[in-house]
Write a protein that holds these residues in place. Structure first.
Motif, mmCIF file in Angstrom:
data_model
loop_
_atom_site.group_PDB
_atom_site.id
_atom_site.type_symbol
_atom_site.label_atom_id
_atom_site.label_comp_id
_atom_site.label_asym_id
_atom_site.label_seq_id
_atom_site.Cartn_x
_atom_site.Cartn_y
_atom_site.Cartn_z
ATOM 1 N N GLU A 1 -8.544 6.968 4.262
ATOM 2 C CA GLU A 1 -7.297 6.199 4.381
ATOM 3 C C GLU A 1 -6.674 6.336 5.789
ATOM 4 O O GLU A 1 -5.534 6.768 5.942
ATOM 5 C CB GLU A 1 -6.286 6.639 3.315
ATOM 6 C CG GLU A 1 -6.753 6.451 1.886
ATOM 7 C CD GLU A 1 -6.801 4.986 1.454
ATOM 8 O OE1 GLU A 1 -6.542 4.107 2.300
ATOM 9 O OE2 GLU A 1 -7.101 4.725 0.284
ATOM 10 N N THR B 1 -5.462 4.193 7.804
ATOM 11 C CA THR B 1 -4.354 3.289 8.149
ATOM 12 C C THR B 1 -3.055 3.647 7.439
ATOM 13 O O THR B 1 -2.032 2.998 7.652
ATOM 14 C CB THR B 1 -4.718 1.825 7.805
ATOM 15 O OG1 THR B 1 -4.889 1.695 6.390
ATOM 16 C CG2 THR B 1 -5.994 1.405 8.507
ATOM 17 N N ILE C 1 -2.954 -0.519 13.758
ATOM 18 C CA ILE C 1 -4.127 -0.850 12.943
ATOM 19 C C ILE C 1 -5.022 -1.837 13.685
ATOM 20 O O ILE C 1 -6.252 -1.683 13.719
ATOM 21 C CB ILE C 1 -3.704 -1.425 11.575
ATOM 22 C CG1 ILE C 1 -3.043 -0.338 10.728
ATOM 23 C CG2 ILE C 1 -4.906 -1.996 10.827
ATOM 24 C CD1 ILE C 1 -2.425 -0.855 9.444
ATOM 25 N N SER D 1 -10.544 3.138 2.392
ATOM 26 C CA SER D 1 -9.295 2.477 2.776
ATOM 27 C C SER D 1 -8.834 1.529 1.680
ATOM 28 O O SER D 1 -9.653 0.924 0.980
ATOM 29 C CB SER D 1 -9.489 1.694 4.080
ATOM 30 O OG SER D 1 -8.297 1.017 4.441
ATOM 31 N N ASP E 1 -6.923 -0.925 2.629
ATOM 32 C CA ASP E 1 -6.657 -2.111 3.444
ATOM 33 C C ASP E 1 -7.904 -2.996 3.436
ATOM 34 O O ASP E 1 -8.890 -2.741 4.119
ATOM 35 C CB ASP E 1 -6.292 -1.676 4.866
ATOM 36 C CG ASP E 1 -5.807 -2.840 5.723
ATOM 37 O OD1 ASP E 1 -6.327 -3.966 5.557
ATOM 38 O OD2 ASP E 1 -4.915 -2.636 6.565
ATOM 39 N N THR F 1 2.542 0.292 -0.790
ATOM 40 C CA THR F 1 1.101 0.358 -1.098
ATOM 41 C C THR F 1 0.461 1.676 -0.691
ATOM 42 O O THR F 1 -0.696 1.916 -1.021
ATOM 43 C CB THR F 1 0.349 -0.798 -0.410
ATOM 44 O OG1 THR F 1 0.499 -0.681 1.016
ATOM 45 C CG2 THR F 1 0.876 -2.136 -0.868
ATOM 46 N N LYS G 1 -2.776 -2.141 -6.123
ATOM 47 C CA LYS G 1 -2.086 -2.879 -5.064
ATOM 48 C C LYS G 1 -2.093 -4.383 -5.367
ATOM 49 O O LYS G 1 -1.068 -5.067 -5.208
ATOM 50 C CB LYS G 1 -2.773 -2.605 -3.719
ATOM 51 C CG LYS G 1 -2.042 -3.168 -2.518
ATOM 52 C CD LYS G 1 -2.859 -2.986 -1.252
ATOM 53 C CE LYS G 1 -4.035 -3.924 -1.225
ATOM 54 N NZ LYS G 1 -4.746 -3.933 0.067
ATOM 55 N N SER H 1 5.930 -3.137 5.377
ATOM 56 C CA SER H 1 4.523 -2.849 5.105
ATOM 57 C C SER H 1 3.676 -3.104 6.343
ATOM 58 O O SER H 1 3.976 -3.998 7.142
ATOM 59 C CB SER H 1 4.010 -3.708 3.950
ATOM 60 O OG SER H 1 2.640 -3.452 3.699
ATOM 61 N N ASP I 1 0.372 -3.430 5.669
ATOM 62 C CA ASP I 1 -0.821 -3.930 4.984
ATOM 63 C C ASP I 1 -0.877 -5.445 5.091
ATOM 64 O O ASP I 1 -0.186 -6.173 4.380
ATOM 65 C CB ASP I 1 -0.784 -3.492 3.520
ATOM 66 C CG ASP I 1 -2.119 -3.712 2.816
ATOM 67 O OD1 ASP I 1 -2.763 -4.733 3.093
ATOM 68 O OD2 ASP I 1 -2.498 -2.860 2.004
ATOM 69 N N ARG I 2 -1.741 -5.928 5.981
ATOM 70 C CA ARG I 2 -1.794 -7.367 6.266
ATOM 71 C C ARG I 2 -2.262 -8.172 5.062
ATOM 72 O O ARG I 2 -1.723 -9.241 4.773
ATOM 73 C CB ARG I 2 -2.721 -7.610 7.463
ATOM 74 C CG ARG I 2 -2.258 -6.908 8.722
ATOM 75 C CD ARG I 2 -3.405 -6.637 9.669
ATOM 76 N NE ARG I 2 -4.374 -5.734 9.064
ATOM 77 C CZ ARG I 2 -5.537 -5.415 9.629
ATOM 78 N NH1 ARG I 2 -5.862 -5.949 10.795
ATOM 79 N NH2 ARG I 2 -6.370 -4.594 9.041
ATOM 80 N N ASP I 3 -3.261 -7.663 4.355
ATOM 81 C CA ASP I 3 -3.764 -8.365 3.178
ATOM 82 C C ASP I 3 -2.693 -8.447 2.097
ATOM 83 O O ASP I 3 -2.561 -9.455 1.411
ATOM 84 C CB ASP I 3 -5.004 -7.641 2.648
ATOM 85 C CG ASP I 3 -5.570 -8.297 1.401
ATOM 86 O OD1 ASP I 3 -5.986 -9.459 1.490
ATOM 87 O OD2 ASP I 3 -5.571 -7.647 0.343
#
Length: 647
Positions: free
Chosen positions: A189, A191, A199, A217, A219, A472, A480, A498, A500-502
């Motif tokens: 993990e 990120t 990132i 990860s 992500d 997340t 998630k 956040s 977290d792009r996704d």
């Protein structure tokens, strides 16, 4: 090539994995997948040699370097950031001492064709290669580049490690690993403690990394951009896919469907055999056929269906109570911590039903503004809430603030009111706390379990403004996705912090970017925002390069005659040293060529060959040549450095 052979591991009588075997090739990029508790971190620790498997072994190439980044590691260092980063080079002296010992042993030995002698030669070459990397005069420059990429400012390099939070300390741990350039990076993990900019930088850095990687990860985009192979741990077995994460998910579904089809066909076959046995069990004329089918039934290898995360969180947020059109508005809002100004006269407005994100570098004030809106911090300026606004707040450290001595059930029971108290067991079940789990004390829960428990608390009171700060972290990919689905259906106002792009994609349509004590609005999806940021970053780089070129030209003009004369003298001196060293290299190369020629004619030089004198001369001459080349390279680097300053 690293070979993992028949590794088995168990905890408390429960098998984590059994007889798993796979190999990690040169420059491979592997994502490790599986739901929480399947043993991903355990496997990383075994490969990192921090845990010993109960059976099986791992074969590494000689002198192979592996480094492991855990999810969390509290620093006890008394050094500053730059000193701690460069501390990885303290092993230089150890390597130098080992090269001296091996060199002495080689000079004493005469068993030139034995495996042990060749192993010593290989080890010496490997150590010399490590020294070339570690002794590089670019070490501090590389450290600065990595630290900046991971979000540190230059003025923070001299600050003590203990003054930074755990997240920033983990960035230093990551920087140390990247600086060492091990043959295999094991990242758990990585990120979790990074912002979006860091990132993206890490992705770019790792895409050109010269070694191999095995990483865990949550992500999805990070995995898709970096990995070309996915290894899934499921029910103690592994499944190896030569694809990135998203493609692996598709193939996994196909695998499960095929398993189900094979299972159904096998059950049909078993049923037919059982029917035959039952029908003719007592008929003497069919006794032979019955016995044959009984044996057939015993030999059948039962088809199993792998767990596809069927035990996942199931929840939705309660309907949001009606509120005024404007949920919250900030006017000339300021916030300082002692003398440090974090937010300076910012203005914003958030209307009912909006879903927006706070993004930007860590430390720029995202969490601070979240806490201000959540009424957790005081401030200067005006903060105006709409009519009937009810706030639900999830802090990124919320799970750390849970009372460790209370049970899971008590944690929810303390805040539940009315009829919802009758449904606490069902709510906890939706968050995977079932049976005796609800009586566990909070202090024994994992990070992911504490995060789920904190999210469960948000369900107990209907809110129309949800503020989620890094929700997340510590959640697996399945949980998630379910949280994201619940938020998409949430009909209240959402503010989310956040990296977290996704997770942010298709969830938010407006962003506030935090930078230099202020905020800047961006409307659109996260992909559009990141594309815009990338273009801005490229433009900024071009501008800085133009400025650097101008500054360089100005600095040359300011060099006085005496300085230039001194530089010219240094250049001439180095050039003469380089010429002498090149002459020495030519002589040593000729010596080596003569010795090699003699070794190729053992019949002519029988006595020197049998005594081992030629082998010894060959090794010593090669070492002299290697040392001379290293000295020549150092002289060249010094010369290039001085010429660069003048230019």
């Amino acid at each position: 090539m690293i070979s993992i052979q028949n590794i088995s591991m168990a905890f408390g009588g429960k098998n984590i994995f059994r007889n798993i075997t796979f190999a990690i090739g040169d420059k491979e990029r592997i994502g490790l997948s599986g739901k929480n508790g399947t043993g991903k971190t355990t496997l990383l620790k075994i490969i990192a040699r921090e845990l010993s498997p109960h059976s099986g072994n791992i074969i590494f190439p000689d002198s192979f370097v592996t480094r492991y980044l855990p999810q969390e590691k509290k620093s006890k260092s008394t050094l500053n950031v730059m000193e701690e980063t460069l501390s990885v080079f303290k092993k230089i002296k150890q390597i130098e001492n080992e090269t001296i010992l091996i060199g002495d042993e080689i000079s004493r030995r005469t068993d030139y064709e034995t495996k042990e002698y060749l192993r010593l030669i290989d080890r010496l070459n490997e150590l010399n290669h490590q020294l070339q990397i570690l002794n590089s005069d670019k070490a501090e420059g590389n450290a600065e580049k990595i630290l900046k990429g991971l979000g540190f400012r230059r003025d923070e390099f001299s600050k003590a490690m203990l003054t930074f939070s755990l997240g920033w300390q983990m960035r230093v741990e990551l920087a140390k690993l990247l600086l060492l350039q091990p043959g295999l990076l094991l990242l758990d993990e990585p990120t979790n403690h990074l912002d979006i900019d860091s990132i993206q930088w890490l992705e770019c850095y790792l895409q050109s990394y010269s070694g191999s990687m095995l990483l865990v990860s949550h992500d999805r985009l990070f995995l898709d951009h970096l990995t070309t192979r996915t290894i899934e741990i499921n029910n103690g077995k592994i499944y190896d896919y030569k694809v990135h994460y998203t493609k692996y998910i598709q193939l996994r579904i196909e695998r499960i469907n095929q398993q189900k089809a094979d299972f159904d066909n096998q059950q049909k076959e078993i049923k037919e055999i059982e029917n035959f046995i039952e029908r003719f069990r007592y008929k003497a004329t069919k006794a032979k056929q019955v016995q044959s089918r009984v044996k057939m039934l015993q030999k059948i290898d039962k088809v199993g269906i792998d767990d596809i995360d069927s035990s996942s969180v199931r929840f939705s947020f309660p309907p949001a109570p009606h509120s005024g059109k404007v949920t919250v508005e900030g006017q000339n809002l300021c916030k300082s911590y002692d003398e440090k100004l974090v937010l300076n006269s910012i203005n914003f407005q958030i209307v009912r039903g909006e879903k927006l994100a706070f993004v930007g570098r860590n430390g720029e004030g995202k969490s601070t503004l979240s806490k201000i809106i959540a009424k957790q911090l005081n401030y200067e300026g005006r903060l105006i809430f709409g009519n009937n606004v009810r706030i639900g707040y999830y802090a990124q450290d919320r799970w750390e603030m849970l009372d460790g001595e209370k049970t899971v059930f008590e944690t929810l029971d303390d805040v539940a009111v009315g009829d919802v108290r009758k449904r606490l067991t069902n709510i906890l079940g939706s968050f995977l706390f079932q049976g005796d789990d609800i009586h566990k004390k909070v202090k024994v829960l994992s990070g992911g379990e504490k995060a789920r428990l904190s999210l469960a608390k948000l369900l107990l009171i209907p809110n129309n403004l949800l503020i989620l700060d890094e929700p997340t972290n510590h959640l697996d990919l399945v949980t998630k996705d379910i949280l994201k689905s619940a938020l998409l259906q949430y009909d209240g106002t959402l503010i989310i912090v956040s990296h977290d792009r996704d997770f942010l994609e298709a969830l938010t349509t407006r962003f506030y970017e935090f930078e230099k004590k202020n905020i800047k609005e961006f409307r659109g999806d996260i992909r559009e925002y990141l594309e815009k940021k990338k273009l801005e970053h490229l433009s900024e780089l071009e501008r800085k390069e133009r400025q650097a070129a101008t500054l360089k030209k100005d600095s040359v003009n300011k060099l006085n005659y005496r300085q230039k004369k001194e530089k010219d003298r240094q250049i001439r001196k180095l050039q003469n040293k380089i010429l002498r060293k090149e002459s020495d290299i030519e002589k040593i190369e000729q010596e080596l060529e003569n010795i090699t020629e003699k070794l190729s004619q053992p019949d002519v030089y029988q006595e020197e060959t049998k005594s081992g004198v030629l082998y010894k001369q060959h090794v010593e001459t090669k070492n002299r040549l290697s040392a001379s080349y290293s000295e020549w390279e150092q002289l060249q680097q010094q010369l290039e450095k001085i010429i660069k300053i003048i230019e």
